[in-house]
Design a protein around this motif. Structure first.
Motif, PDB file in Angstrom:
ATOM      1  N   ILE A   1       0.705  -1.614  -0.372  1.00 33.73           N
ATOM      2  CA  ILE A   1      -0.313   0.311   0.327  1.00 33.73           C
ATOM      3  C   ILE A   1       0.633   1.071  -0.368  1.00 33.73           C
ATOM      4  N   VAL A   2       1.714   1.476   1.298  1.00 27.45           N
ATOM      5  CA  VAL A   2       3.072   2.153   1.475  1.00 27.45           C
ATOM      6  C   VAL A   2       3.838   2.115   2.021  1.00 27.45           C
TER       7      VAL A   2
ATOM      8  N   THR B   1       4.310   3.597  -4.098  1.00 28.72           N
ATOM      9  CA  THR B   1       2.068   4.149  -3.324  1.00 28.72           C
ATOM     10  C   THR B   1       2.452   2.527  -4.841  1.00 28.72           C
ATOM     11  N   GLU B   2       2.166   2.053  -5.254  1.00 21.70           N
ATOM     12  CA  GLU B   2       2.032   0.359  -6.544  1.00 21.70           C
ATOM     13  C   GLU B   2       0.864   0.596  -6.715  1.00 21.70           C
ATOM     14  N   ASN B   3       0.113  -0.015  -5.446  1.00 21.27           N
ATOM     15  CA  ASN B   3      -1.063  -0.032  -5.497  1.00 21.27           C
ATOM     16  C   ASN B   3      -2.753   1.479  -5.279  1.00 21.27           C
TER      17      ASN B   3
ATOM     18  N   LYS C   1      -1.378   8.673  -5.674  1.00 18.97           N
ATOM     19  CA  LYS C   1       0.038   8.844  -5.259  1.00 18.97           C
ATOM     20  C   LYS C   1       0.570   9.962  -5.604  1.00 18.97           C
ATOM     21  N   ARG C   2      -0.136  11.041  -6.425  1.00 18.76           N
ATOM     22  CA  ARG C   2       0.855  12.093  -6.935  1.00 18.76           C
ATOM     23  C   ARG C   2       0.920  12.815  -5.694  1.00 18.76           C
ATOM     24  N   ILE C   3      -0.342  13.139  -4.952  1.00 11.96           N
ATOM     25  CA  ILE C   3      -0.459  14.060  -3.713  1.00 11.96           C
ATOM     26  C   ILE C   3       0.629  13.310  -3.202  1.00 11.96           C
ATOM     27  N   ILE C   4       0.164  12.321  -2.394  1.00 10.19           N
ATOM     28  CA  ILE C   4       1.013  11.533  -1.363  1.00 10.19           C
ATOM     29  C   ILE C   4       2.993  11.627  -2.190  1.00 10.19           C
TER      30      ILE C   4
ATOM     31  N   LYS D   1      -1.622   9.728   6.226  1.00  8.54           N
ATOM     32  CA  LYS D   1      -2.294  11.014   5.294  1.00  8.54           C
ATOM     33  C   LYS D   1      -2.545  10.069   4.147  1.00  8.54           C
ATOM     34  N   LEU D   2      -2.439   9.240   3.445  1.00  9.50           N
ATOM     35  CA  LEU D   2      -2.857   8.400   2.549  1.00  9.50           C
ATOM     36  C   LEU D   2      -4.740   8.138   2.861  1.00  9.50           C
ATOM     37  N   ALA D   3      -4.934   7.623   4.707  1.00 14.18           N
ATOM     38  CA  ALA D   3      -6.252   7.729   4.959  1.00 14.18           C
ATOM     39  C   ALA D   3      -7.601   9.171   4.446  1.00 14.18           C
ATOM     40  N   ILE D   4      -6.314   9.696   4.599  1.00 18.20           N
ATOM     41  CA  ILE D   4      -7.423  11.539   4.746  1.00 18.20           C
ATOM     42  C   ILE D   4      -7.504  11.373   2.908  1.00 18.20           C
ATOM     43  N   LEU D   5      -6.499  11.280   2.634  1.00 18.88           N
ATOM     44  CA  LEU D   5      -6.638  11.592   0.826  1.00 18.88           C
ATOM     45  C   LEU D   5      -8.344   9.932   0.257  1.00 18.88           C
ATOM     46  N   GLY D   6      -8.242   9.317   1.004  1.00 13.66           N
ATOM     47  CA  GLY D   6      -9.589   8.525   0.881  1.00 13.66           C
ATOM     48  C   GLY D   6      -8.946   6.896   0.460  1.00 13.66           C
TER      49      GLY D   6
END
Length: 411
Positions: A146-147, A171-173, A179-182, A198-203
């Protein structure tokens, strides 16, 4: 559900400590059909576990390590280790660069969707060193990333107290936009929160499930004072919801079977609520909780957490839960949790050696914490690590008191 937890370089624990909640894969578990949960993911996970050891041995530090890890998910501010929480043997100097301040935390768990998550975090006094989250759909399934974030370099800005840190990210998956934002967070100044948060905030679905599990399913109660008084001061609205549930009375009656009801005081539920009992004559009488025995008040508070385990599938870590609860009641609590069908877990530390009982526990459910007298480092290990201890043996208590199993004070 928690499968396993590992940590390293936290307080009195220097080397890696591993806590495992997998039921044994042999015929032993067939003797204890109520003690574990069969999951669709392919794991058989234990419902309860007890951690025993001497005073100042490290039981509270074990519980606090979980609490500290959980606290890192509370906000998106800078994440780093604290000198007061690092093993003293790794701090030969006041300079962080000359010390081993890296702490490691590793969680293996099953989410509500059935996905199996593996999370690894390494931090030092500066920032995150490495962070990784993977998932699988089944026990034998392929692990997917995931990350993954790994610190590349740090630069202290001239004339400023902040440190600029760069990370290598994978963040391949993840979704392309995510991915762009993170990736914009791969170089940051100042506050560097967890990448999984951060990934959770981004959904991201998987990051959301894992972070939600840590924040809402994992509960750590490590209090160095009366738990009843703590709940009385805390007075959370969610506690009030639980004690108003009719199923709460079933749990409360374990402390005294003459209890037949509770009149809840909305403003001071842990002080002014009335415990209603039925006398032998058939008459009822009520007494405010603050006027009742200390044991009833303490159990009233802990009954809220038992409710969360059995009816809300929460994972509770409790430090010295039974310090004022008699051994018989403590056994009733464990039996109650084991006797219900749910996906919650209850792990508690204790000084009560009566829990050293292989009639109620598998060896995998009994853990010891002991401190090495040479370097004062703590160790965590299971009774299952002693193959010479057989289920037919009735001298576990005697072995423990003689120091054969560790976990007892040394001179």
């Amino acid at each position: 559900m928690l499968i396993s937890y590992k940590f390293k370089n936290f307080c009195s624990f220097c080397n890696e400590a591993e806590f495992d909640l997998l039921a044994p894969g042999n015929k032993v578990k067939n003797r204890y059909p109520d003690n574990y949960i069969e999951t669709e993911a392919g794991y058989d996970v234990l419902k309860t576990a007890v951690v025993i050891g001497e005073n100042a041995g490290g039981k509270t530090n074990f519980i606090n390590s979980i609490s500290f890890l959980k606290s890192l998910f509370e906000n998106n501010k800078s994440k780093h280790s604290y000198r007061a929480l690092i093993n003293i043997n790794n701090l030969p100097s006041a300079c962080p660069a000359q010390c081993d301040t890296k702490q490691e935390f590793n969680i293996h768990m099953i989410g509500g969707s059935g996905a199996i998550y593996h999370y690894d975090l390494q931090i030092d006094e500066f920032s995150i060193v490495q962070e990784k989250l993977t998932y699988r759909c089944t026990k034998s399934g392929q692990e997917k990333l995931i990350v993954s974030a790994k610190r590349n370099e740090m630069k202290r800005e001239e004339g400023k107290g902040s440190i600029a840190v760069s990370f290598g990210l994978d963040t391949e998956n993840c979704d392309k936009e995510v991915k762009r934002i993170i990736e914009q967070a791969s170089f940051a100044k100042g506050d560097i929160g967890l990448f999984v948060s951060k990934l959770a905030i981004l959904g991201d679905v998987h990051a959301l499930e894992f972070v939600d599990w840590v924040n809402n399913k994992l509960i750590v109660e490590s209090k160095n004072y009366n738990y009843y008084l703590y709940k009385n001061i805390q007075n959370e609205e969610d506690d009030l919801r639980i004690i108003k549930d009719s199923r709460f009375l079933e749990i409360l009656r374990m402390v005294d079977y003459s209890i037949c009801g509770v009149e809840i005081d909305d403003e001071k539920p842990f002080r002014k609520s009335k415990i209603i009992r039925k006398m032998k004559s058939g008459e009822d009488f009520a007494r405010e909780l603050n006027m009742d025995s200390g044991g009833v008040g303490e159990f009233f508070a802990w009954a809220v957490q038992l409710f969360r385990v059995v009816y809300e599938d929460k994972i509770i870590f409790a430090d010295e839960m039974d310090r004022v609860i008699n051994p018989v009641l403590a056994e009733r609590m464990v039996a109650f949790i084991n006797g219900k069908k749910h996906k919650g877990q209850f792990i508690f530390s204790t000084h009560n050696v009566l829990h050293l009982d292989l009639k109620n526990y598998m060896k995998e459910q009994i853990y010891f914490v002991t401190k090495n007298k040479e370097d004062l480092n703590s160790e965590l290990y299971s009774l299952a690590d002693f193959p010479e201890i057989r289920y037919e043996t009735t001298k576990i208590y005697e072995f423990y008191m003689k120091g054969i199993l560790g976990g007892t004070a040394f001179e």
